[in-house]
Write a protein that holds these residues in place. Structure first.
Motif, short mmCIF file in Angstrom:
data_model
loop_
_atom_site.label_atom_id
_atom_site.label_comp_id
_atom_site.label_asym_id
_atom_site.label_seq_id
_atom_site.Cartn_x
_atom_site.Cartn_y
_atom_site.Cartn_z
N UNK A 1 37.46 7.33 32.44
CA UNK A 1 38.53 8.28 32.70
C UNK A 1 38.19 9.31 33.76
N UNK A 2 36.97 9.25 34.34
CA UNK A 2 36.61 10.14 35.43
C UNK A 2 37.66 10.00 36.52
N UNK A 3 38.13 11.12 37.07
CA UNK A 3 39.23 11.10 38.02
C UNK A 3 38.78 11.51 39.42
N UNK A 4 39.20 10.73 40.41
CA UNK A 4 39.00 11.06 41.81
C UNK A 4 40.38 11.37 42.37
N UNK A 5 40.58 12.59 42.89
CA UNK A 5 41.86 12.96 43.49
C UNK A 5 41.73 12.82 45.00
N UNK A 6 42.59 12.02 45.58
CA UNK A 6 42.57 11.76 47.02
C UNK A 6 43.77 12.45 47.65
N UNK A 7 43.52 13.44 48.52
CA UNK A 7 44.63 14.12 49.16
C UNK A 7 44.38 14.32 50.66
N UNK A 8 43.65 13.38 51.24
CA UNK A 8 43.51 13.30 52.70
C UNK A 8 44.10 11.96 53.11
N UNK A 9 44.63 11.85 54.32
CA UNK A 9 45.35 10.63 54.71
C UNK A 9 44.48 9.39 54.93
N UNK A 10 43.17 9.57 55.00
CA UNK A 10 42.28 8.41 55.20
C UNK A 10 40.94 8.70 54.53
N UNK A 11 40.57 7.83 53.59
CA UNK A 11 39.31 7.99 52.86
C UNK A 11 38.60 6.64 52.79
N UNK A 12 37.33 6.64 53.16
CA UNK A 12 36.55 5.41 53.08
C UNK A 12 35.74 5.43 51.79
N UNK A 13 35.77 4.30 51.07
CA UNK A 13 34.99 4.12 49.85
C UNK A 13 33.85 3.16 50.16
N UNK A 14 32.68 3.46 49.60
CA UNK A 14 31.55 2.57 49.81
C UNK A 14 30.27 3.13 49.23
N UNK A 15 29.18 2.46 49.54
CA UNK A 15 27.87 2.82 49.00
C UNK A 15 27.12 3.81 49.89
N UNK A 16 27.42 3.86 51.17
CA UNK A 16 26.67 4.69 52.12
C UNK A 16 26.94 6.18 51.89
N UNK A 17 25.94 7.00 52.20
CA UNK A 17 26.06 8.45 52.00
C UNK A 17 27.13 9.10 52.89
N UNK A 18 27.50 8.47 53.97
CA UNK A 18 28.45 9.07 54.91
C UNK A 18 29.92 8.84 54.54
N UNK A 19 30.20 8.03 53.52
CA UNK A 19 31.59 7.74 53.18
C UNK A 19 32.22 8.90 52.40
N UNK A 20 33.54 8.87 52.29
CA UNK A 20 34.26 9.93 51.59
C UNK A 20 34.15 9.82 50.08
N UNK A 21 34.22 8.60 49.56
CA UNK A 21 34.09 8.37 48.12
C UNK A 21 32.93 7.40 47.93
N UNK A 22 31.83 7.93 47.43
CA UNK A 22 30.59 7.15 47.33
C UNK A 22 30.51 6.46 45.98
N UNK A 23 30.31 5.14 46.02
CA UNK A 23 30.16 4.30 44.83
C UNK A 23 28.78 3.64 44.91
N UNK A 24 27.77 4.28 44.35
CA UNK A 24 26.38 3.88 44.60
C UNK A 24 25.87 2.73 43.72
N UNK A 25 26.45 1.55 43.87
CA UNK A 25 25.93 0.36 43.21
C UNK A 25 25.76 -0.75 44.24
N UNK A 26 24.81 -1.67 44.02
CA UNK A 26 24.51 -2.69 45.02
C UNK A 26 25.65 -3.67 45.30
N UNK A 27 26.62 -3.82 44.38
CA UNK A 27 27.72 -4.75 44.64
C UNK A 27 28.85 -4.12 45.46
N UNK A 28 28.63 -2.89 45.93
CA UNK A 28 29.58 -2.19 46.80
C UNK A 28 28.98 -2.16 48.20
N UNK A 29 29.75 -2.58 49.20
CA UNK A 29 29.28 -2.55 50.58
C UNK A 29 29.17 -1.11 51.08
#
Length: 140
Positions: free
Chosen positions: A24-52
């Motif tokens: 139930x953890x919530x991520x609120x997105x209110x910018x017109x462009x957000x990148x999701x991924x494992x790298x530290x430079x992305x907007x929404x970081x998902x730090x697991x190996x099965x995420x590019x």
């Protein structure tokens, strides 16, 4: 998981909420462009190996609403258990990025104020309160 979700220069973005399942953890997105991924430079970081490193992008436009697009990730993205390249996001959709499963929430035209309040950043609420005339505050 970390996210950067508030940008005062884009007030016209309809907020998108992603509820991580089952926590139930919530991520609120209110910018017109957000990148999701494992790298530290992305907007929404998902730090697991099965995420590019740059797995997918969430894009908002007032004409088209919220969309998700795969950024040529190794494991792809799934919407309602179907692998997709890109798609429009709708309320209650299930978006899967690697092992992360999110339920999509979008406010609709008849959302009650108390439901919207939790999506409004506190600094916006403060600025609204500061602009009210002291007489208006007493009558409210």
């Amino acid at each position: 998981m970390s996210s950067t979700t508030h940008d005062a220069d884009t007030p016209d973005v309809l907020p998108l909420r992603l509820l991580l399942q089952p926590s139930g953890l919530t991520v609120v997105c209110n910018r017109p462009r957000l990148i999701m991924g494992r790298h530290r430079s992305v907007d929404i970081r998902l730090p697991l190996p099965d995420v590019s490193r740059q797995h997918c992008v969430l894009v908002y436009s007032s004409a088209r609403g919220w969309h998700v697009e795969d950024l040529d990730s190794l494991n792809g993205i799934y919407l309602n258990q179907e692998r997709i390249q890109q798609a429009e996001l709708k309320p209650r959709d299930l978006l899967q990025v690697g092992s992360f499963r999110f339920e999509v929430e979008l406010p609709d035209d008849c959302v009650m104020l108390d439901e919207v309040e939790e999506m409004i950043p506190v600094d916006i609420l403060r600025s609204i309160a500061q602009t009210l005339d002291p007489i208006d505050r007493q009558s409210a």
